[in-house]
Design an enzyme around this catalytic site. Structure first.
Site, PDB file in Angstrom:
ATOM      1  N   SER A 140       0.874  -1.186   0.000  1.00 19.85           N
ATOM      2  CA  SER A 140       0.000   0.000   0.000  1.00 19.85           C
ATOM      3  C   SER A 140       0.902   1.224   0.000  1.00 19.85           C
ATOM      4  CB  SER A 140      -0.832  -0.005   1.280  1.00 19.85           C
ATOM      5  OG  SER A 140      -1.452   1.246   1.492  1.00 19.85           O
ATOM      6  N   TYR A 167      -1.467  -1.305  10.675  1.00 20.09           N
ATOM      7  CA  TYR A 167      -1.710  -1.630   9.254  1.00 20.09           C
ATOM      8  C   TYR A 167      -0.468  -1.281   8.437  1.00 20.09           C
ATOM      9  CZ  TYR A 167      -3.834  -1.300   4.562  1.00 20.09           C
ATOM     10  OH  TYR A 167      -4.127  -1.442   3.225  1.00 20.09           O
TER      11      TYR A 167
HETATM   12  P1  NDP Z   1     -11.883  -5.447   0.391  1.00 21.16           P
HETATM   13  O1  NDP Z   1     -12.280  -5.378   1.821  1.00 21.16           O
HETATM   14  O2  NDP Z   1     -12.892  -5.167  -0.653  1.00 21.16           O
HETATM   15  O3  NDP Z   1     -11.230  -6.858   0.071  1.00 21.16           O
HETATM   16  C1  NDP Z   1     -10.457  -7.551   1.002  1.00 21.16           C
HETATM   17  C2  NDP Z   1     -10.481  -9.011   0.615  1.00 21.16           C
HETATM   18  O4  NDP Z   1      -9.645  -9.733   1.529  1.00 21.16           O
HETATM   19  C3  NDP Z   1     -11.869  -9.611   0.684  1.00 21.16           C
HETATM   20  O5  NDP Z   1     -12.089 -10.419  -0.436  1.00 21.16           O
HETATM   21  C4  NDP Z   1     -11.822 -10.473   1.938  1.00 21.16           C
HETATM   22  O6  NDP Z   1     -12.645 -11.621   1.780  1.00 21.16           O
HETATM   23  C5  NDP Z   1     -10.350 -10.883   1.935  1.00 21.16           C
HETATM   24  N1  NDP Z   1      -9.907 -11.347   3.236  1.00 21.16           N
HETATM   25  C6  NDP Z   1      -9.874 -10.671   4.410  1.00 21.16           C
HETATM   26  N2  NDP Z   1      -9.439 -11.488   5.383  1.00 21.16           N
HETATM   27  C7  NDP Z   1      -9.196 -12.699   4.816  1.00 21.16           C
HETATM   28  C8  NDP Z   1      -8.742 -13.942   5.298  1.00 21.16           C
HETATM   29  N3  NDP Z   1      -8.446 -14.141   6.597  1.00 21.16           N
HETATM   30  N4  NDP Z   1      -8.601 -14.955   4.430  1.00 21.16           N
HETATM   31  C9  NDP Z   1      -8.910 -14.804   3.121  1.00 21.16           C
HETATM   32  N5  NDP Z   1      -9.342 -13.655   2.601  1.00 21.16           N
HETATM   33  C10 NDP Z   1      -9.493 -12.617   3.439  1.00 21.16           C
HETATM   34  O7  NDP Z   1     -10.637  -4.444   0.272  1.00 21.16           O
HETATM   35  P2  NDP Z   1      -9.625  -4.101  -0.936  1.00 21.16           P
HETATM   36  O8  NDP Z   1     -10.012  -4.758  -2.182  1.00 21.16           O
HETATM   37  O9  NDP Z   1      -9.455  -2.652  -0.902  1.00 21.16           O
HETATM   38  O10 NDP Z   1      -8.283  -4.739  -0.356  1.00 21.16           O
HETATM   39  C11 NDP Z   1      -7.456  -5.620  -1.073  1.00 21.16           C
HETATM   40  C12 NDP Z   1      -6.013  -5.375  -0.695  1.00 21.16           C
HETATM   41  O11 NDP Z   1      -5.630  -4.068  -1.139  1.00 21.16           O
HETATM   42  C13 NDP Z   1      -5.726  -5.402   0.815  1.00 21.16           C
HETATM   43  O12 NDP Z   1      -4.518  -6.089   1.033  1.00 21.16           O
HETATM   44  C14 NDP Z   1      -5.589  -3.939   1.165  1.00 21.16           C
HETATM   45  O13 NDP Z   1      -4.763  -3.752   2.295  1.00 21.16           O
HETATM   46  C15 NDP Z   1      -4.948  -3.402  -0.102  1.00 21.16           C
HETATM   47  N6  NDP Z   1      -5.060  -1.965  -0.296  1.00 21.16           N
HETATM   48  C16 NDP Z   1      -6.296  -1.370  -0.446  1.00 21.16           C
HETATM   49  C17 NDP Z   1      -6.379  -0.002  -0.601  1.00 21.16           C
HETATM   50  C18 NDP Z   1      -7.681   0.709  -0.725  1.00 21.16           C
HETATM   51  O14 NDP Z   1      -7.698   1.975  -0.734  1.00 21.16           O
HETATM   52  N7  NDP Z   1      -8.811   0.020  -0.842  1.00 21.16           N
HETATM   53  C19 NDP Z   1      -5.167   0.842  -0.648  1.00 21.16           C
HETATM   54  C20 NDP Z   1      -3.944   0.119  -0.497  1.00 21.16           C
HETATM   55  C21 NDP Z   1      -3.914  -1.234  -0.330  1.00 21.16           C
HETATM   56  P3  NDP Z   1     -13.443 -12.403   2.929  1.00 21.16           P
HETATM   57  O15 NDP Z   1     -13.845 -11.397   3.956  1.00 21.16           O
HETATM   58  O16 NDP Z   1     -14.580 -13.010   2.162  1.00 21.16           O
HETATM   59  O17 NDP Z   1     -12.486 -13.439   3.438  1.00 21.16           O
END
Ligand code: NDP
Length: 251
Positions: free
Chosen positions: A142, A157
């Site tokens: 990130s 984080y």
């Molecule tokens: P979302 O919350 O939309 O997606 C997060 C995903 O991670 C979901 O599909 C969730 O699925 C999954 N997840 C969470 N915990 C677990 C687990 N224990 N096992 C398996 N899957 C898991 O957020 P984003 O799409 O924004 O995030 C995706 C990545 O991008 C993250 O790593 C985030 O830190 C990073 N990021 C996002 C930014 C933003 O502005 N949105 C900026 C910078 C980085 P489920 O709950 O079904 O398991």
């Protein structure tokens, strides 16, 4: 360009946001995509959507914090498609709190998913990629992996994303030369996803919402395009780091 049609990808955190968008793009490019997360209902809906467009995906229930769950998910993918060519380590959470609130459970959950999850999935795919003598691992950091406290409450984080950066750089220098495996660090800025809604702090969630009215956030598809760029690069090219932010993002 590398021809990715028919190759096999695993995307963690494919049930929403960036992971879901990446699954759609990779499947549209002809990849067979293992879509992994905990919310199986969401994955099944995504699978149906991909199938309707003529793509191929496999639903994998997976908790990235649990090594056994990750191992069995990777085994299921390899058994179904006979290879694991790309791992997009995307799953993540972003609980927000001040350090002196001592929300230790949230800290541990953040470390377990954002960092240990990356290690678990990397360990599960590496034997396949080493055997194939090819592969590509993309880890999601990130802008918070480059700067601490870009917003209040993000220290732990940020720490997990700094750890992802360090691991990714070390991984690239070790397994690139030795095993012909490419490694990329994806560093998104603000992306419009559910992440900001799940911080556990309604005030912070409201602030993210308010900010999203002020500047144009990226879409998940914008990051999916960056992922595609890295994996479609010629085979001798390792796109090692991609920082992708909204034009209007001030930090
Ligand atoms: P979302 O919350 O939309 O997606 C997060 C995903 O991670 C979901 O599909 C969730 O699925 C999954 N997840 C969470 N915990 C677990 C687990 N224990 N096992 C398996 N899957 C898991 O957020 P984003 O799409 O924004 O995030 C995706 C990545 O991008 C993250 O790593 C985030 O830190 C990073 N990021 C996002 C930014 C933003 O502005 N949105 C900026 C910078 C980085 P489920 O709950 O079904 O398991």
């Amino acid at each position: 360009m590398t021809d990715i049609a028919g190759k096999v990808a695993l995307i963690t955190g494919a049930s929403s946001g960036i992971g879901e968008a990446a699954a759609i793009k990779l499947a549209a490019a002809g990849m067979k995509v293992g879509i992994a997360a905990r919310r199986v209902g969401r994955l099944e809906a995504l699978n149906a959507r991909i199938a309707e467009s003529g793509g191929e995906a496999l639903v994998i229930e997976m908790d990235v914090a649990d090594a056994a769950s990750v191992n069995s998910g990777v085994a299921k993918l390899a058994e179904a498609y006979g290879a694991v060519d790309v791992l997009f380590n995307n799953a993540g959470v972003m609980p927000m709190s001040q350090i002196d609130e001592l929300r230790i459970d949230d800290w541990n959950r953040t470390i377990d998913i954002n960092f240990r999850g990356v290690l678990n999935a990397t360990a599960a795919v590496l034997p396949h990629m080493i055997k194939q003598r090819s592969g590509h691992i993309l880890n999601t950091s990130s802008i918070a992996g480059r700067r601490v406290n870009i917003a209040p409450g993000l220290t732990v984080y940020s720490a997990t994303k700094f750890a992802v950066n360090a691991f990714t750089e070390g991984l690239r220098t070790e397994i690139g030369p030795k095993h012909n495996i490419r490694v990329t660090c994806i560093q998104p800025g603000l992306v419009a996803t559910e992440l900001g809604e799940k911080t556990g702090d309604p005030q912070q969630a409201e602030q993210v919402r308010a900010f999203s009215q002020m500047i144009k956030f990226l879409d998940g598809a914008d990051i999916a395009d960056a992922v595609l760029y890295a994996i479609q690069a010629p085979e001798h090219v390792n796109v090692s780091e991609l920082l992708v932010v909204p034009v209007q993002q001030p930090v």
